[in-house]
Design an enzyme around this catalytic site. Structure first.
Site, PDB file in Angstrom:
ATOM      1  N   GLU A   1      25.070   0.465   4.922  1.00  0.00           N
ATOM      2  CA  GLU A   1      25.024  -0.812   5.257  1.00  0.00           C
ATOM      3  C   GLU A   1      25.413  -1.671   3.953  1.00  0.00           C
ATOM      4  O   GLU A   1      24.445  -2.089   3.094  1.00  0.00           O
ATOM      5  CB  GLU A   1      23.835  -1.225   5.653  1.00  0.00           C
ATOM      6  CG  GLU A   1      23.638  -2.975   6.168  1.00  0.00           C
ATOM      7  CD  GLU A   1      22.033  -3.392   6.548  1.00  0.00           C
ATOM      8  OE1 GLU A   1      22.247  -4.365   6.721  1.00  0.00           O
ATOM      9  OE2 GLU A   1      21.256  -2.398   6.229  1.00  0.00           O
TER      10      GLU A   1
ATOM     11  N   ASN B   1      20.998 -11.780  12.490  1.00  0.00           N
ATOM     12  CA  ASN B   1      20.441 -11.826  11.170  1.00  0.00           C
ATOM     13  C   ASN B   1      21.753 -11.498  10.190  1.00  0.00           C
ATOM     14  O   ASN B   1      22.628 -10.770  10.502  1.00  0.00           O
ATOM     15  CB  ASN B   1      19.323 -10.655  10.779  1.00  0.00           C
ATOM     16  CG  ASN B   1      18.146 -10.983  11.702  1.00  0.00           C
ATOM     17  OD1 ASN B   1      17.649 -10.068  12.561  1.00  0.00           O
ATOM     18  ND2 ASN B   1      17.431 -12.013  11.477  1.00  0.00           N
ATOM     19  N   ALA B   2      21.652 -12.172   9.024  1.00  0.00           N
ATOM     20  CA  ALA B   2      22.706 -12.339   8.208  1.00  0.00           C
ATOM     21  C   ALA B   2      24.070 -12.628   8.767  1.00  0.00           C
ATOM     22  O   ALA B   2      24.828 -11.841   8.527  1.00  0.00           O
ATOM     23  CB  ALA B   2      22.783 -10.809   7.399  1.00  0.00           C
TER      24      ALA B   2
ATOM     25  N   HIS C   1      12.217 -11.289  12.207  1.00  0.00           N
ATOM     26  CA  HIS C   1      13.625 -11.573  12.221  1.00  0.00           C
ATOM     27  C   HIS C   1      14.332 -12.310  13.215  1.00  0.00           C
ATOM     28  O   HIS C   1      15.332 -13.371  12.709  1.00  0.00           O
ATOM     29  CB  HIS C   1      14.237 -10.142  12.263  1.00  0.00           C
ATOM     30  CG  HIS C   1      14.199  -9.537  10.648  1.00  0.00           C
ATOM     31  ND1 HIS C   1      12.982  -8.687  10.643  1.00  0.00           N
ATOM     32  CD2 HIS C   1      15.059  -9.210   9.870  1.00  0.00           C
ATOM     33  CE1 HIS C   1      13.334  -8.170   9.377  1.00  0.00           C
ATOM     34  NE2 HIS C   1      14.653  -8.154   8.920  1.00  0.00           N
TER      35      HIS C   1
ATOM     36  N   ASP D   1      15.183  -1.163  10.883  1.00  0.00           N
ATOM     37  CA  ASP D   1      15.645  -1.819   9.669  1.00  0.00           C
ATOM     38  C   ASP D   1      14.381  -1.499   8.688  1.00  0.00           C
ATOM     39  O   ASP D   1      13.954  -2.550   7.852  1.00  0.00           O
ATOM     40  CB  ASP D   1      15.981  -3.288   9.490  1.00  0.00           C
ATOM     41  CG  ASP D   1      16.685  -3.880   8.463  1.00  0.00           C
ATOM     42  OD1 ASP D   1      17.214  -2.976   7.798  1.00  0.00           O
ATOM     43  OD2 ASP D   1      16.755  -5.152   8.197  1.00  0.00           O
TER      44      ASP D   1
ATOM     45  N   LEU E   1      13.545 -12.607   3.883  1.00  0.00           N
ATOM     46  CA  LEU E   1      13.392 -11.204   4.572  1.00  0.00           C
ATOM     47  C   LEU E   1      13.840 -10.041   4.198  1.00  0.00           C
ATOM     48  O   LEU E   1      15.101 -10.245   3.484  1.00  0.00           O
ATOM     49  CB  LEU E   1      13.549 -11.297   6.151  1.00  0.00           C
ATOM     50  CG  LEU E   1      13.015 -12.293   6.803  1.00  0.00           C
ATOM     51  CD1 LEU E   1      13.444 -12.301   8.339  1.00  0.00           C
ATOM     52  CD2 LEU E   1      11.387 -11.762   7.087  1.00  0.00           C
TER      53      LEU E   1
END
Length: 380
Positions: free
Chosen positions: A128, A216-217, A248, A271, A304
């Protein structure tokens, strides 16, 4: 010697079955049949609860007090796998987040060695980063993000076999490079990205098949700029990872995604960080202090930092908070990730010829027992 599991309700990956026996021999499923049709000389193990395919988690940063980025070794990977097995995970990708090229090379070698050693549960590696967009860094270090080079493409390989998943930002990578990765057998997903729909589609044309931790992100879906979220919800061909820890992503947003797409090609991921399976409530992540606060993991600024989620809890949350059937939630935790990893010919179902990777759950979706290649482990 063959052993038959009897007495449990069976979810075979397709349907719930009652009165079925699962015959295990030499680490594989030898057959599934009505209990009354079992040969009389077969050893029987009486179990109770819900027997399902073992969970597969494609995004596991750590567990049991171990962070893969810090313990890049067979022992580190084994400790992470052991921690998550207690929660039903029988197959996983140790996940290495953005770091230096040198440590990434060490992580790949460790995963390859773990595959050679047949470390229980390990299916390959998930990288990742570091080929991500610094503007969507999340907890990752932006200063360690970089473009992908020829040496990286050559490095990303597991000679011993196993699956390699690479999360990258498609707007930072040429489609031709994505094609080189996918043509070599690497699975590519978009994550930590602000790519527009057209860029995601070009990447798909080059072989990209997944979205890492949807929502997310990445920027939110907007009316004129749907971005990665819109691209994912508009195309049912993409596999989407969902972190259902309710920190999340809100339950409402997750239900909206499922209403748009259905459960097809939706995958539960954790995660997870070192806190899972550990009493420790804080740890160090690439120089930052991470602490457990109200069930979430955050740095000192409140960002987070992975999750404190396990797969059994993800299944439980999916059923109870998202209104998903037990069967679909179990598929999202087993068959779907197996299909995403192109391992659905051996994992994700309880059927003759499949690996005997199983989980036994009680009525609260807590894990009672697991089997990896037929080897049983009971939980307290």
């Amino acid at each position: 010697m063959a052993t038959a599991l009897v007495g449990a309700t069976l979810f075979d990956g397709t349907q719930l079955r009652h009165g079925a026996a699962v015959l295990i021999d030499s680490g594989k499923i030898a057959g599934v049949m009505p209990e009354e049709k079992l040969p009389k000389d077969v050893e029987r193990q009486s179990i109770s609860g819900l027997l399902a395919p073992g969970f597969i988690d494609v995004q596991v940063n750590g567990g049991g007090g171990v962070l893969f980025n810090e313990q890049r070794s067979i022992a580190g990977i084994a400790a992470i796998g052991a921690a998550h097995r207690r929660y039903g995970t029988t197959g996983f990708l140790p996940t290495f987040i953005t770091d230096t090229a040198e440590t990434m090379a060490e992580a790949i070698k460790a995963a390859d060695a773990a595959m050679q050693a047949r470390t229980p549960g390990v299916l390959g590696i998930h990288l990742e980063g570091p080929f991500l967009n610094p503007e969507r860094k999340g907890i990752h270090r932006a200063d360690l993000m970089r473009p992908i080079g020829d040496s990286d493409v050559s490095m990303i390989d597991l000679p011993a076999g196993g699956r390699v998943l690479v999360t990258l930002a498609p707007e930072k990578i040429e489609a031709s490079v994505i094609a080189r990765l996918t043509q070599s057998g690497i699975i590519v997903a978009a994550g930590h990205t602000k790519a527009d729909v057209e860029t995601i589609r070009r990447a798909q044309g080059a072989g990209l098949t997944g979205i890492t931790h949807l929502f997310n992100a990445m920027p939110p879906l907007m009316n004129r700029e749907p971005g990665p979220v819109g691209a994912a919800l508009d195309d049912k061909a993409l596999w989407c990872g969902l972190i259902v820890d309710l920190h999340h992503v809100s339950a409402t947003a997750l239900r909206v995604a499922l209403a748009a797409r259905g459960v097809a090609r939706m995958i539960l991921v954790t995660d997870a960080m070192p806190s899972v399976g550990s009493a420790e409530d804080h740890f160090n992540l690439l120089g930052e202090n991470i602490k457990r606060v109200g069930g979430a993991l955050v740095n000192d600024a409140g960002t987070l930092a992975g999750s404190d989620l396990d797969m059994a809890s993800a299944v439980r949350n999916t059923v109870r908070h998202l209104g998903v059937s037990v069967e679909d939630a179990l598929r999202m935790a087993s068959l779907h990730p197996a299909q995403f990893l192109r391992l659905d010919g051996e994992l994700g179902r309880i059927a003759a010829g499949y690996r005997a990777d199983l989980v036994l759950l009680d009525g609260d979706y807590a894990v009672k027992s697991t089997w990896i290649s037929g080897a049983r482990q009971d939980e307290n």
